[in-house]
Design a protein around this motif. Structure first.
Motif, mmCIF file in Angstrom:
data_model
loop_
_atom_site.group_PDB
_atom_site.id
_atom_site.type_symbol
_atom_site.label_atom_id
_atom_site.label_comp_id
_atom_site.label_asym_id
_atom_site.label_seq_id
_atom_site.Cartn_x
_atom_site.Cartn_y
_atom_site.Cartn_z
ATOM 1 N N ASP A 203 0.858 -1.181 0.000
ATOM 2 C CA ASP A 203 0.000 0.000 0.000
ATOM 3 C C ASP A 203 0.900 1.239 0.000
ATOM 4 N N PRO A 204 1.426 1.629 -1.166
ATOM 5 C CA PRO A 204 2.377 2.751 -1.213
ATOM 6 C C PRO A 204 1.798 4.069 -0.708
ATOM 7 N N ALA A 205 0.507 4.303 -0.917
ATOM 8 C CA ALA A 205 -0.091 5.557 -0.473
ATOM 9 C C ALA A 205 0.022 5.708 1.036
ATOM 10 N N ARG A 206 -0.099 4.612 1.760
ATOM 11 C CA ARG A 206 0.025 4.644 3.219
ATOM 12 C C ARG A 206 1.394 4.153 3.678
ATOM 13 N N ARG A 207 2.265 3.854 2.722
ATOM 14 C CA ARG A 207 3.594 3.314 3.027
ATOM 15 C C ARG A 207 3.476 2.108 3.955
ATOM 16 N N GLY A 208 2.615 1.203 3.553
ATOM 17 C CA GLY A 208 2.356 0.047 4.400
ATOM 18 C C GLY A 208 2.482 -1.268 3.655
ATOM 19 N N VAL A 209 2.707 -2.312 4.426
ATOM 20 C CA VAL A 209 2.724 -3.693 3.938
ATOM 21 C C VAL A 209 1.656 -4.451 4.706
ATOM 22 N N ARG A 210 0.801 -5.149 3.994
ATOM 23 C CA ARG A 210 -0.222 -5.955 4.643
ATOM 24 C C ARG A 210 0.056 -7.422 4.344
ATOM 25 N N CYS A 211 -0.002 -8.223 5.368
ATOM 26 C CA CYS A 211 0.297 -9.651 5.242
ATOM 27 C C CYS A 211 -0.791 -10.436 5.956
ATOM 28 N N ALA A 212 -1.236 -11.517 5.355
ATOM 29 C CA ALA A 212 -2.183 -12.418 6.010
ATOM 30 C C ALA A 212 -1.766 -13.850 5.728
ATOM 31 N N GLU A 225 2.657 -6.532 13.860
ATOM 32 C CA GLU A 225 3.962 -5.986 14.226
ATOM 33 C C GLU A 225 4.990 -6.253 13.144
ATOM 34 N N ALA A 226 4.941 -7.417 12.533
ATOM 35 C CA ALA A 226 5.857 -7.722 11.439
ATOM 36 C C ALA A 226 5.590 -6.806 10.242
ATOM 37 N N GLU A 227 4.323 -6.521 9.973
ATOM 38 C CA GLU A 227 3.978 -5.597 8.886
ATOM 39 C C GLU A 227 4.597 -4.219 9.125
ATOM 40 N N GLN A 228 4.399 -3.708 10.327
ATOM 41 C CA GLN A 228 4.899 -2.367 10.636
ATOM 42 C C GLN A 228 6.422 -2.316 10.602
ATOM 43 N N TRP A 229 7.065 -3.365 11.093
ATOM 44 C CA TRP A 229 8.526 -3.391 11.119
ATOM 45 C C TRP A 229 9.121 -3.369 9.719
#
Length: 298
Positions: A203-212, A225-229
């Motif tokens: 999610d580049p707009a939010r500078r985020g990584v989402r994992c499931a 926590e792993a996503e945020q790190w």
């Protein structure tokens, strides 16, 4: 409908609109909605289910397509895995298309639907970790034209349930226009049920990584926590590359979060080690997460 059924089905209704289907379910509370029937008929043949009636959803055209709404794709619950696996859909939501192509042999992909996958909520449902990573929402149709929206994660976790005479009409998915990857491991070569699966969404707009992570628990797991790190290590304004060590550490982080060590006993003694099978599953999750993130960033 099955050679094992002791009695014939009493009632079959074939509505042509979503509201007609809801009304039919309201008029026949014991009836069961059916679309592809890949899970329903398996339960009937095993003697686990004896519905007194069926409400067929196959003639409701509005459930078999999708349209765009406020930066989202509104996916009909009747979309089949085969339809979602086509190139035009893959250009829209790549990870969901990849999970649809991995859903099983052609006869399952041609019949099974997105809504059925969600309602059944089998841990091995391939679309479920993707929908969790996308933070999708469900549009629920109720009596008298009522509509309400709930996060897909709430339904999968049992925090919110479908009320009588309610149906999943649509799945609202954000269009992120960014890389997405779905990978799964099976116990054999070729199509099969997942022993573990991982969905990665950038999610580049939010500078985020989402994992499931799917298949290892009753519902998809999000290692927040792993996503945020890992998101904090990515150069979002540059090439978004990561060193192999960082990718490996992310995989281990995800695996340890989803399959933790045993808690130490209350008497202060040492916690028992994980079994070899669980350790193998943890290594599998780590490898899937590492590879999925690497592919997304590349």
């Amino acid at each position: 409908m099955t050679t094992h059924a002791p009695q014939a089905m009493q009632s079959v209704t074939l509505p042509t609109s979503l509201d007609e289907a809801v009304a039919a379910l309201g008029a026949m509370p014991a009836a069961v909605p059916v679309a592809g029937g890949t899970d329903l008929m398996a339960a009937v043949n095993k003697g686990l289910l004896r519905p007194s009636g069926l409400v067929g959803l196959g003639r409701i055209s509005e459930l078999r397509g999708w349209h765009y709404q406020d930066g989202h794709a509104l996916l009909g619950a009747g979309l089949t895995h085969a339809r979602m696996g086509r190139p035009d859909f893959a250009a829209l939501i790549p990870a969901l298309a990849a999970s649809a192509r991995a859903a099983g042999p052609p006869q399952i992909r041609n019949a099974g639907t997105l809504g059925g996958n969600i309602v059944t909520s089998a841990p091995t449902g391939d679309s479920l970790p993707v929908l969790a990573a996308l933070e999708a929402e469900l549009v629920i149709a109720g009596p008298e034209g009522g509509r309400r929206e709930i996060p897909v994660s709430h339904l999968l976790a049992g925090r919110e349930l479908l009320e009588p005479a309610e149906l999943i009409g649509f799945v609202r998915v954000p269009l992120l226009h960014a890389p997405q990857v779905f990978l799964k491991a099976t116990g054999r070569t070729g199509p099969g049920r997942a022993t573990a699966s991982v969905a990665i969404v950038l999610d580049p707009a939010r500078r985020g990584v989402r994992c499931a992570v799917g298949a290892i628990a009753p519902m998809p797991l999000r290692p927040l926590e792993a996503e945020q790190w890992i998101a904090s290590l990515i150069d979002w304004d540059g090439d978004r590359g990561l060193a192999p060590d960082a990718l490996a550490a992310f995989g281990e982080y995800v695996a340890a979060a989803c399959i933790p060590d045993h808690a130490p006993p209350a008497d202060g003694s040492e916690a028992p080690p994980l079994s070899p099978a669980v350790l193998h599953l943890r290594r599998t999750v780590a490898a899937l997460a590492r590879r999925a993130l690497g592919r997304a960033l590349s």
